[in-house]
Write an enzyme that holds these catalytic residues in place. Sequence first.
Site: not given
Ligand SMILES: CC(=O)[C@@H](O)[C@H](O)COP(=O)(O)O
Ligand SMILES: NCC(=O)COP(=O)(O)O
Length: 241
Positions: A9, A12, A45, A47, A51-52, A72, A103, A153, A192
């Site tokens: 993911n 960030h 993700h 959103r 925000r990112h 996401e 999340t 998931e 997560h």
């Molecule tokens: C659903 C999840 O757990 C993450 O993939 C989600 O993207 C968390 O949100 P942030 O990336 O904004 O922290």
């Molecule tokens: N769905 C979880 C994800 O994509 C990444 O979560 P995290 O490792 O950033 O907390």
Amino acid sequence: MTDLRLGVNIDHVATVRNARGSGYPDPVRAALLAAEAGADGITAHLREDRRHITDDDIARLSAELTVPLNLEMAATDEMLGIALRHRPHAACIVPEKREERTTEGGLDAARQHNHLAPMVRALSEARVRVSLFIEPDPGQIAAAVQLGAPVVELHTGRYAELNGEEQVAELRRIADAAALAAKNGIEVHAGHGLTFDNVQPIAAIPQLRELNIGHFLIGEAIFNGIGPVVARMRALMDAAR
Ligand SMILES: CC(=O)[C@@H](O)[C@H](O)COP(=O)(O)O
Ligand SMILES: NCC(=O)COP(=O)(O)O
């Protein structure tokens, strides 16, 4: 070669970029480097508050990625429209609250059945693999079955925050939910809060087919580069199987 995929993911990377509104660091560049280092897929993700990850990031990822994209998204008409326009490999429906820092839990698929059903149908008809981000809870697994979601998931955030016996109990809950979902023909992912230190007990759950990991990896990449940290996470997951 294991049957447990790593989805990286890259949210960030965009958080750092957006801190100053520059064009760098580029989330797409991070995604390509992660894929080169062993990521089986990229998760992003989009959103509602952007925000990112931005709409342009999704467009560029869709055009340039060398591995599947898992988008996401909140269960909104806006996000459904974006998903149907880009038709990523996969879309994971996640809960969103504007005031949340990240999340905080899984989707209440049971309570939102009537709202989610047409979205699951529309995405599936567009051949986008639908995943529901849910708590490791039998009622939510049953709701996913009712909705015809091919993938769930499981939220590992509570597991990541707990210690000692409480963490062991949450791991058991996740393992039981994975077994129940798989028994019902659903492909099981998890994510997560996963890190080098806590990933292996999760990776050892035999029914899991994908882990989505982001925040920790991007943080580690500041010190060691995204390639080495992705490769290390990959190795830890493989060693756990
Ligand atoms: C659903 C999840 O757990 C993450 O993939 C989600 O993207 C968390 O949100 P942030 O990336 O904004 O922290
Ligand atoms: N769905 C979880 C994800 O994509 C990444 O979560 P995290 O490792 O950033 O907390």
